[in-house]
Design a protein around this motif. Structure first.
Motif, PDB file in Angstrom:
ATOM      1  N   VAL A  68       0.845  -1.198   0.000  1.00 29.62           N
ATOM      2  CA  VAL A  68       0.000   0.000   0.000  1.00 29.62           C
ATOM      3  C   VAL A  68       0.878   1.246   0.000  1.00 29.62           C
ATOM      4  O   VAL A  68       1.911   1.287   0.678  1.00 29.62           O
ATOM      5  N   ALA A  69       0.439   2.266  -0.739  1.00 36.19           N
ATOM      6  CA  ALA A  69       1.178   3.533  -0.795  1.00 36.19           C
ATOM      7  C   ALA A  69       0.206   4.702  -0.834  1.00 36.19           C
ATOM      8  O   ALA A  69      -0.836   4.627  -1.499  1.00 36.19           O
ATOM      9  N   PRO A  70       0.535   5.801  -0.160  1.00 36.10           N
ATOM     10  CA  PRO A  70      -0.271   7.012  -0.284  1.00 36.10           C
ATOM     11  C   PRO A  70      -0.191   7.524  -1.730  1.00 36.10           C
ATOM     12  O   PRO A  70       0.881   7.495  -2.349  1.00 36.10           O
ATOM     13  N   ALA A  71      -1.320   7.985  -2.241  1.00 33.97           N
ATOM     14  CA  ALA A  71      -1.367   8.445  -3.630  1.00 33.97           C
ATOM     15  C   ALA A  71      -2.349   9.601  -3.765  1.00 33.97           C
ATOM     16  O   ALA A  71      -3.274   9.743  -2.962  1.00 33.97           O
ATOM     17  N   THR A  72      -2.142  10.392  -4.802  1.00 38.43           N
ATOM     18  CA  THR A  72      -3.069  11.463  -5.171  1.00 38.43           C
ATOM     19  C   THR A  72      -3.633  11.122  -6.549  1.00 38.43           C
ATOM     20  O   THR A  72      -2.880  10.953  -7.503  1.00 38.43           O
ATOM     21  N   LEU A  73      -4.949  11.022  -6.627  1.00 30.87           N
ATOM     22  CA  LEU A  73      -5.655  10.758  -7.881  1.00 30.87           C
ATOM     23  C   LEU A  73      -6.316  12.063  -8.305  1.00 30.87           C
ATOM     24  O   LEU A  73      -7.093  12.650  -7.543  1.00 30.87           O
ATOM     25  N   VAL A  74      -5.972  12.541  -9.514  1.00 33.65           N
ATOM     26  CA  VAL A  74      -6.439  13.846  -9.994  1.00 33.65           C
ATOM     27  C   VAL A  74      -7.195  13.668 -11.310  1.00 33.65           C
ATOM     28  O   VAL A  74      -6.625  13.197 -12.295  1.00 33.65           O
ATOM     29  N   PHE A  75      -8.475  14.043 -11.307  1.00 32.72           N
ATOM     30  CA  PHE A  75      -9.266  14.065 -12.538  1.00 32.72           C
ATOM     31  C   PHE A  75      -9.274  15.491 -13.065  1.00 32.72           C
ATOM     32  O   PHE A  75      -9.478  16.450 -12.315  1.00 32.72           O
ATOM     33  N   GLU A  76      -9.068  15.636 -14.369  1.00 36.69           N
ATOM     34  CA  GLU A  76      -8.975  16.947 -15.011  1.00 36.69           C
ATOM     35  C   GLU A  76     -10.295  17.311 -15.700  1.00 36.69           C
ATOM     36  O   GLU A  76     -10.998  16.441 -16.204  1.00 36.69           O
ATOM     37  N   ASP A  77     -10.575  18.616 -15.742  1.00 36.56           N
ATOM     38  CA  ASP A  77     -11.719  19.160 -16.483  1.00 36.56           C
ATOM     39  C   ASP A  77     -13.017  18.439 -16.107  1.00 36.56           C
ATOM     40  O   ASP A  77     -13.653  17.796 -16.940  1.00 36.56           O
ATOM     41  N   VAL A  78     -13.409  18.575 -14.863  1.00 37.23           N
ATOM     42  CA  VAL A  78     -14.552  17.847 -14.310  1.00 37.23           C
ATOM     43  C   VAL A  78     -15.839  18.663 -14.438  1.00 37.23           C
ATOM     44  O   VAL A  78     -15.849  19.861 -14.191  1.00 37.23           O
ATOM     45  N   TRP A  79     -16.917  17.973 -14.823  1.00 33.22           N
ATOM     46  CA  TRP A  79     -18.242  18.579 -14.808  1.00 33.22           C
ATOM     47  C   TRP A  79     -19.286  17.493 -14.601  1.00 33.22           C
ATOM     48  O   TRP A  79     -18.960  16.305 -14.604  1.00 33.22           O
ATOM     49  N   ASP A  80     -20.521  17.910 -14.381  1.00 35.16           N
ATOM     50  CA  ASP A  80     -21.645  16.996 -14.116  1.00 35.16           C
ATOM     51  C   ASP A  80     -21.372  16.076 -12.931  1.00 35.16           C
ATOM     52  O   ASP A  80     -21.718  14.899 -12.954  1.00 35.16           O
ATOM     53  N   LEU A  81     -20.771  16.618 -11.886  1.00 35.06           N
ATOM     54  CA  LEU A  81     -20.484  15.834 -10.682  1.00 35.06           C
ATOM     55  C   LEU A  81     -21.769  15.646  -9.886  1.00 35.06           C
ATOM     56  O   LEU A  81     -22.470  16.600  -9.571  1.00 35.06           O
ATOM     57  N   GLU A  82     -22.085  14.392  -9.596  1.00 33.87           N
ATOM     58  CA  GLU A  82     -23.238  14.075  -8.760  1.00 33.87           C
ATOM     59  C   GLU A  82     -22.928  12.809  -7.971  1.00 33.87           C
ATOM     60  O   GLU A  82     -22.054  12.020  -8.354  1.00 33.87           O
ATOM     61  N   GLY A  83     -23.630  12.642  -6.867  1.00 36.55           N
ATOM     62  CA  GLY A  83     -23.380  11.455  -6.074  1.00 36.55           C
ATOM     63  C   GLY A  83     -24.261  11.362  -4.861  1.00 36.55           C
ATOM     64  O   GLY A  83     -25.097  12.225  -4.590  1.00 36.55           O
ATOM     65  N   ASP A  84     -24.054  10.281  -4.132  1.00 34.17           N
ATOM     66  CA  ASP A  84     -24.800   9.982  -2.921  1.00 34.17           C
ATOM     67  C   ASP A  84     -23.843   9.521  -1.838  1.00 34.17           C
ATOM     68  O   ASP A  84     -22.876   8.803  -2.122  1.00 34.17           O
ATOM     69  N   LEU A  85     -24.147   9.929  -0.627  1.00 31.43           N
ATOM     70  CA  LEU A  85     -23.432   9.447   0.551  1.00 31.43           C
ATOM     71  C   LEU A  85     -24.460   8.855   1.493  1.00 31.43           C
ATOM     72  O   LEU A  85     -25.516   9.463   1.715  1.00 31.43           O
ATOM     73  N   ASP A  86     -24.181   7.696   2.057  1.00 31.79           N
ATOM     74  CA  ASP A  86     -25.090   7.102   3.035  1.00 31.79           C
ATOM     75  C   ASP A  86     -24.272   6.340   4.059  1.00 31.79           C
ATOM     76  O   ASP A  86     -23.995   5.160   3.894  1.00 31.79           O
ATOM     77  N   PHE A  87     -23.856   7.047   5.094  1.00 37.39           N
ATOM     78  CA  PHE A  87     -23.052   6.440   6.142  1.00 37.39           C
ATOM     79  C   PHE A  87     -23.892   6.115   7.373  1.00 37.39           C
ATOM     80  O   PHE A  87     -23.356   5.888   8.440  1.00 37.39           O
ATOM     81  N   SER A  88     -25.207   6.122   7.233  1.00 32.93           N
ATOM     82  CA  SER A  88     -26.064   5.840   8.380  1.00 32.93           C
ATOM     83  C   SER A  88     -25.792   4.432   8.902  1.00 32.93           C
ATOM     84  O   SER A  88     -25.820   3.463   8.161  1.00 32.93           O
ATOM     85  N   GLY A  89     -25.489   4.365  10.188  1.00 34.46           N
ATOM     86  CA  GLY A  89     -25.219   3.064  10.813  1.00 34.46           C
ATOM     87  C   GLY A  89     -23.865   2.483  10.465  1.00 34.46           C
ATOM     88  O   GLY A  89     -23.588   1.333  10.782  1.00 34.46           O
TER      89      GLY A  89
END
Length: 165
Positions: A68-89
């Motif tokens: 395992v290694a620490p890393a930075t993941l970079v996406f370029e020219d981003v648009w239409d970002l959408e998502g869901d988070l559900d950490f309940s429980g």
């Protein structure tokens, strides 16, 4: 020559051209950021612990080990970002199940060649359009029994875009 021969890591910077050779299953995200740029579209950055290689147990061992290694993941020219988070429980750990590169599902003529990226997590889901990505391996991989590094061990949170070698 390998960047880190013992772990099998071939290089310190990867890109969307390497997508088919990479995998993000059970990779932990420590932080994410939307970064404004001088260009029209922002960048989307992830600070993560990248699992370079899963090591099968050799008897009498019964559990996998992980490079395992620490890393930075970079996406370029981003648009239409959408998502869901559900950490309940659940804990607030953000662990990736899979990262997909999909053809766009719209009829827009502008940017229609730009893929839709889908990050499926165990308690979250992100979809966005981006022209591509680069991933920087910031430290040499470490072999251990966990797929996540401790905060001090990984040098805290970082979005540095500099490979370790």
């Amino acid at each position: 020559m390998d960047a880190h021969a013992e772990s099998g890591l071939e290089k310190g910077v990867w890109s969307d051209a390497d997508f088919e050779r990479m995998g993000w299953h059970d990779v932990t995200i420590h932080a994410l950021s939307v970064e404004r740029t001088d260009a029209v579209l922002p960048r989307l950055l992830f600070d993560l612990d990248y699992v370079v290689r899963w090591v099968h147990p050799t008897p009498p061992e019964t559990y996998f080990s992980f490079w395992v290694a620490p890393a930075t993941l970079v996406f370029e020219d981003v648009w239409d970002l959408e998502g869901d988070l559900d950490f309940s429980g659940q804990s607030l750990d953000m662990e990736i199940d899979a990262l997909h590169r999909l053809p766009p599902k719209d009829d827009r003529p502008v940017g229609s060649e730009v893929p839709l990226w889908h990050i499926e997590g165990h308690a979250f889901d992100l979809r966005f359009r981006a022209t591509g990505f680069r991933q920087f391996i910031r430290q040499p991989p470490r072999l251990g029994r966990r797929r996540v590094l401790g905060y001090a061990e990984r040098g805290g949170a970082s979005f540095a875009e500099m490979p370790f070698m």
